[in-house]
Write a protein that holds these residues in place. Structure first.
Motif, mmCIF file in Angstrom:
data_model
loop_
_atom_site.group_PDB
_atom_site.id
_atom_site.type_symbol
_atom_site.label_atom_id
_atom_site.label_comp_id
_atom_site.label_asym_id
_atom_site.label_seq_id
_atom_site.Cartn_x
_atom_site.Cartn_y
_atom_site.Cartn_z
ATOM 1 N N MET A 111 23.215 8.124 -21.151
ATOM 2 C CA MET A 111 22.095 9.106 -20.841
ATOM 3 C C MET A 111 21.818 10.038 -22.174
ATOM 4 O O MET A 111 20.626 10.333 -22.069
ATOM 5 N N GLY A 112 22.688 10.418 -23.019
ATOM 6 C CA GLY A 112 22.529 10.933 -24.139
ATOM 7 C C GLY A 112 21.571 10.062 -24.890
ATOM 8 O O GLY A 112 20.568 10.649 -25.634
ATOM 9 N N TYR A 113 21.750 9.002 -25.196
ATOM 10 C CA TYR A 113 20.738 7.759 -25.959
ATOM 11 C C TYR A 113 19.581 7.906 -25.023
ATOM 12 O O TYR A 113 18.294 7.885 -26.044
ATOM 13 N N VAL A 114 19.234 7.792 -23.800
ATOM 14 C CA VAL A 114 18.200 7.893 -23.068
ATOM 15 C C VAL A 114 17.246 9.168 -23.207
ATOM 16 O O VAL A 114 16.072 9.192 -23.414
ATOM 17 N N LEU A 115 18.123 10.106 -23.592
ATOM 18 C CA LEU A 115 17.458 11.515 -23.742
ATOM 19 C C LEU A 115 17.026 11.816 -25.096
ATOM 20 O O LEU A 115 15.904 12.460 -25.398
ATOM 21 N N GLY A 116 17.646 11.062 -26.123
ATOM 22 C CA GLY A 116 17.098 11.187 -27.511
ATOM 23 C C GLY A 116 15.825 11.095 -27.977
ATOM 24 O O GLY A 116 15.091 11.997 -28.421
#
Length: 219
Positions: free
Chosen positions: A86-91
């Protein structure tokens, strides 16, 4: 002389509840930091968005695995995989704001999310109020959100999108109240499951606030 029996069950239950609460907040803090670190790396490397299909499959697949393993050590690996993803998606989303001068909007949304979580958690923890009565309302709210999300594919009015974001904030805030109450009243025994629920709620509040702030700025 007659001795009163020592009541150990309530004390044991209270200790267990406190342990779940402590472990939940500890794991939530670590996973949020981990998610933020992954987002930062994604932004620095200017990595592309994974796309809607991969996002949905990855998100719901990892959520399923986390819930499935919530009472096992493998659950920790699953929740870190989920929050990292989810951190990768948010980046890429944050990168878009940063590249267009929206750093202040991101900071406002981040601060608003933190304040919302602290206020809601503090209310339940300080009052000890039982929020189980919200269960039915949250189920209704969930289906309203599902219908509104489907409608958003056909209704592209900015006002409707802002209303949808506001609904997400209200729903996620209700989930935080409900889940925190569940923990302190012994209804939630898995700190992994509790962390997952609170993380998703915070994630939704942050993105929804960001959407509202940017929409208001454009208007």
């Amino acid at each position: 002389m007659h001795q009163q029996p020592i009541r150990t069950a309530p004390m044991s239950s209270a200790l267990s509840t406190n342990q779940v609460l402590r472990n939940t907040y500890l794991l939530l803090s670590i996973t949020l930091l981990f998610s933020a670190a992954v987002s930062a790396v994604t932004i620095m490397l200017n990595l592309p968005s994974p796309g809607l299909l991969i996002t949905l499959v990855g998100m719901y697949g990892l959520m399923f695995l986390t819930v499935r393993n919530q009472n096992r050590s493998a659950g920790l690996l699953c929740i870190f995989a989920f929050t990292g993803f989810m951190g990768y998606v948010l980046g890429p989303i944050l990168n878009m704001y940063f590249q267009n001068g929206g750093t202040e909007m991101v900071m406002l949304a981040l601060g608003g999310t933190a304040m919302t979580f602290l206020a809601l958690s503090a209310y339940v923890l300080m009052t000890g109020k039982d929020m189980s009565f919200m269960g039915g309302m949250l189920v209704t709210g969930f289906w309203i959100l599902v219908v509104a999300m489907i409608a958003s594919f056909f209704i592209h009015l900015p006002a409707f999108q802002m209303m949808l974001s506001a609904l997400f904030i209200l729903f996620s805030s209700g989930i935080i109240l409900y889940k925190t109450s569940e923990i302190i009243h012994g209804g939630e025994r898995s700190y992994i499951s509790a962390t997952l629920t609170l993380y998703v709620s915070l994630y939704n509040i942050f993105l929804s606030l960001l959407s509202i702030i940017s929409g208001s700025s454009r208007n």
